[in-house]
Design a protein around this motif. Structure first.
Motif, PDB file in Angstrom:
ATOM      1  N   ASP A   1      -1.350  29.699 -51.131  1.00  0.00           N
ATOM      2  CA  ASP A   1      -0.003  29.421 -50.635  1.00  0.00           C
ATOM      3  C   ASP A   1       0.473  28.102 -51.229  1.00  0.00           C
ATOM      4  OD1 ASP A   1       2.340  28.938 -49.287  1.00  0.00           O
ATOM      5  OD2 ASP A   1       1.454  28.918 -47.280  1.00  0.00           O
ATOM      6  N   PHE A   2       1.369  28.180 -52.237  1.00  0.00           N
ATOM      7  CA  PHE A   2       1.777  26.954 -52.926  1.00  0.00           C
ATOM      8  C   PHE A   2       2.513  25.982 -52.009  1.00  0.00           C
ATOM      9  CE2 PHE A   2       5.478  29.691 -53.546  1.00  0.00           C
ATOM     10  CZ  PHE A   2       6.542  28.830 -53.372  1.00  0.00           C
ATOM     11  N   MET A   3       3.031  26.457 -50.873  1.00  0.00           N
ATOM     12  CA  MET A   3       3.675  25.537 -49.938  1.00  0.00           C
ATOM     13  C   MET A   3       2.660  24.618 -49.260  1.00  0.00           C
ATOM     14  SD  MET A   3       6.859  26.106 -50.314  1.00  0.00           S
ATOM     15  CE  MET A   3       7.643  25.263 -48.937  1.00  0.00           C
ATOM     16  N   GLN A   4       1.371  24.914 -49.406  1.00  0.00           N
ATOM     17  CA  GLN A   4       0.309  24.063 -48.863  1.00  0.00           C
ATOM     18  C   GLN A   4      -0.261  23.099 -49.901  1.00  0.00           C
ATOM     19  OE1 GLN A   4      -0.335  24.021 -45.537  1.00  0.00           O
ATOM     20  NE2 GLN A   4       1.398  25.456 -45.541  1.00  0.00           N
ATOM     21  N   TRP A   5       0.223  23.164 -51.117  1.00  0.00           N
ATOM     22  CA  TRP A   5      -0.216  22.205 -52.127  1.00  0.00           C
ATOM     23  C   TRP A   5       0.275  20.815 -51.736  1.00  0.00           C
ATOM     24  CZ3 TRP A   5       1.070  25.147 -57.330  1.00  0.00           C
ATOM     25  CH2 TRP A   5       0.330  26.338 -57.351  1.00  0.00           C
ATOM     26  N   ARG A   6      -0.415  19.771 -52.211  1.00  0.00           N
ATOM     27  CA  ARG A   6      -0.202  18.436 -51.663  1.00  0.00           C
ATOM     28  C   ARG A   6       0.095  17.397 -52.748  1.00  0.00           C
ATOM     29  NH1 ARG A   6      -2.077  19.164 -46.436  1.00  0.00           N
ATOM     30  NH2 ARG A   6      -1.540  17.011 -45.980  1.00  0.00           N
ATOM     31  N   VAL A   7       0.638  16.274 -52.271  1.00  0.00           N
ATOM     32  CA  VAL A   7       0.819  15.074 -53.087  1.00  0.00           C
ATOM     33  C   VAL A   7       0.628  13.882 -52.160  1.00  0.00           C
ATOM     34  CG1 VAL A   7       3.334  15.044 -52.707  1.00  0.00           C
ATOM     35  CG2 VAL A   7       2.384  13.876 -54.691  1.00  0.00           C
ATOM     36  N   ASN A   8       0.051  12.797 -52.678  1.00  0.00           N
ATOM     37  CA  ASN A   8      -0.096  11.601 -51.844  1.00  0.00           C
ATOM     38  C   ASN A   8       0.502  10.385 -52.543  1.00  0.00           C
ATOM     39  OD1 ASN A   8      -2.044  10.702 -53.680  1.00  0.00           O
ATOM     40  ND2 ASN A   8      -3.784  11.060 -52.328  1.00  0.00           N
ATOM     41  N   VAL A   9       0.498   9.263 -51.837  1.00  0.00           N
ATOM     42  CA  VAL A   9       1.258   8.101 -52.283  1.00  0.00           C
ATOM     43  C   VAL A   9       0.710   7.481 -53.559  1.00  0.00           C
ATOM     44  CG1 VAL A   9       0.000   6.357 -50.949  1.00  0.00           C
ATOM     45  CG2 VAL A   9       2.456   6.025 -51.428  1.00  0.00           C
ATOM     46  N   ARG A  10      -0.548   7.730 -53.886  1.00  0.00           N
ATOM     47  CA  ARG A  10      -1.068   7.223 -55.153  1.00  0.00           C
ATOM     48  C   ARG A  10      -1.048   8.286 -56.252  1.00  0.00           C
ATOM     49  NH1 ARG A  10      -6.309   8.666 -55.972  1.00  0.00           N
ATOM     50  NH2 ARG A  10      -7.538   9.355 -54.178  1.00  0.00           N
TER      51      ARG A  10
ATOM     52  N   ARG B   1       1.414   8.612 -44.766  1.00  0.00           N
ATOM     53  CA  ARG B   1       0.426   9.691 -44.665  1.00  0.00           C
ATOM     54  C   ARG B   1      -0.849   9.425 -45.459  1.00  0.00           C
ATOM     55  NH1 ARG B   1       2.493  14.410 -42.345  1.00  0.00           N
ATOM     56  NH2 ARG B   1       0.357  15.150 -42.605  1.00  0.00           N
ATOM     57  N   GLY B   2      -0.914   8.269 -46.088  1.00  0.00           N
ATOM     58  CA  GLY B   2      -2.143   7.825 -46.705  1.00  0.00           C
ATOM     59  C   GLY B   2      -2.735   8.801 -47.692  1.00  0.00           C
ATOM     60  N   GLU B   3      -4.074   8.920 -47.637  1.00  0.00           N
ATOM     61  CA  GLU B   3      -4.800   9.692 -48.620  1.00  0.00           C
ATOM     62  C   GLU B   3      -4.493  11.192 -48.539  1.00  0.00           C
ATOM     63  OE1 GLU B   3      -7.235   9.743 -51.938  1.00  0.00           O
ATOM     64  OE2 GLU B   3      -6.477   8.021 -50.815  1.00  0.00           O
ATOM     65  N   GLU B   4      -4.262  11.705 -47.334  1.00  0.00           N
ATOM     66  CA  GLU B   4      -4.038  13.148 -47.203  1.00  0.00           C
ATOM     67  C   GLU B   4      -2.670  13.569 -47.729  1.00  0.00           C
ATOM     68  OE1 GLU B   4      -3.692  14.808 -43.323  1.00  0.00           O
ATOM     69  OE2 GLU B   4      -2.483  13.155 -42.550  1.00  0.00           O
ATOM     70  N   GLY B   5      -1.709  12.667 -47.726  1.00  0.00           N
ATOM     71  CA  GLY B   5      -0.392  12.971 -48.254  1.00  0.00           C
ATOM     72  C   GLY B   5       0.344  14.029 -47.448  1.00  0.00           C
ATOM     73  N   LEU B   6       1.242  14.727 -48.122  1.00  0.00           N
ATOM     74  CA  LEU B   6       2.061  15.758 -47.494  1.00  0.00           C
ATOM     75  C   LEU B   6       2.004  17.033 -48.327  1.00  0.00           C
ATOM     76  CD1 LEU B   6       5.215  13.608 -46.656  1.00  0.00           C
ATOM     77  CD2 LEU B   6       3.710  14.667 -44.969  1.00  0.00           C
TER      78      LEU B   6
END
Length: 261
Positions: free
Chosen positions: A128-137, A176-181
């Motif tokens: 599910d590409f809507m669950q792919w993530r990005v974080n602040v770094r 959201r730190g390391e886990e991102g959104l």
């Protein structure tokens, strides 16, 4: 003669990248190389530039390509110098090809993929590409890149870019730190936090490359009346996680400024 730009970016253009979230490199690779690549892509689609009756779909997506012309286009001296300036020398992996390729044809049909988004960089094994993530770094992505392999004018369905939107996304990700959104979380409000941004179109001659901050909000759009549009939208991959010890790269500086760090 192939039209390859051989100039460096300079401080003003790097600063512009930090503030606006992208820069445009004209003549980043030659028009001859672009023509060779278009020929390969036409063949891969089983279509012909001389037979518009065969263009029955609004968009055809082709996968990552590793043949020598693709490697050459992604690694010209001007591009490698720009990667060094924006990401840091020795801090990126030389591209081994290019992709993916959303080839857009003139059509009144809905392509089904037009919408504001940020390209996600990890967790991409989830179906599910809507669950792919990005974080602040910006884990696992150093740049978003848009390679134009055909001339792209306003009527040819160019990518839309929200100028400076990377700053708004950086602030959202900070908490959201390391886990991102996930993409689903970022897109829940339709990227309303970036609606105030000016919009530009990724137009240009074949051989133009847009080097974009990984957090830049952008959108596909239909090609209603133009010519077939050939482009690739690969990431530039980092060699390792962003290290806080060396001087920050322009990509990192953009994030730090946006977050008030």
């Amino acid at each position: 003669m192939p039209n390859i730009n051989r100039t460096g970016l300079g401080e003003a253009r790097v600063e512009d990248f930090i503030e606006r979230g992208y820069l445009r490199l004209d003549g980043a690779f030659s028009t001859d190389l672009a023509a060779d690549i278009r020929g390969i892509l036409w063949k891969a689609m089983g279509l012909s530039p001389d037979d518009p009756d065969g263009w029955t779909k609004p968009v055809i997506r082709l996968p990552f390509m590793t043949a020598p012309p693709f490697v050459a286009a992604a690694n010209t001296p001007v591009l490698q110098a720009a990667y060094d300036e924006l990401v840091g020398a020795g801090r990126w992996i030389a591209p081994t090809g290019l992709g993916t390729f959303p080839v857009r044809f003139p059509s009144l049909d809905d392509p089904g993929d037009a919408g504001w988004h940020v390209d996600m960089s990890f967790g991409t094994d989830d179906p599910d590409f809507m669950q792919w993530r990005v974080n602040v770094r910006s884990r696992d992505r150093a740049l978003l890149m848009l390679f134009l392999f055909s001339e792209v004018a306003e009527e040819d369905g160019p990518t839309r870019i929200r100028v400076g939107s990377h700053r708004d996304i950086a602030r959202q990700l900070l908490a959201r730190g390391e886990e991102g959104l996930t993409l689903g979380e970022l897109a829940a409000d339709g990227f309303a936090s970036t609606a105030h941004c000016d919009e530009v179109l990724a137009t240009g001659e074949a051989g133009t490359v847009y080097l974009c901050h990984p957090f830049l909000v952008h959108s596909a759009q239909p090609n209603r009346v133009g010519r077939p549009r050939f482009m690739a939208q690969p990431p530039l991959l980092p060699r390792a996680d962003f290290d806080p010890a060396p001087p920050p790269s322009p990509v990192q500086l953009a994030i730090r400024r946006a977050c008030g760090l």
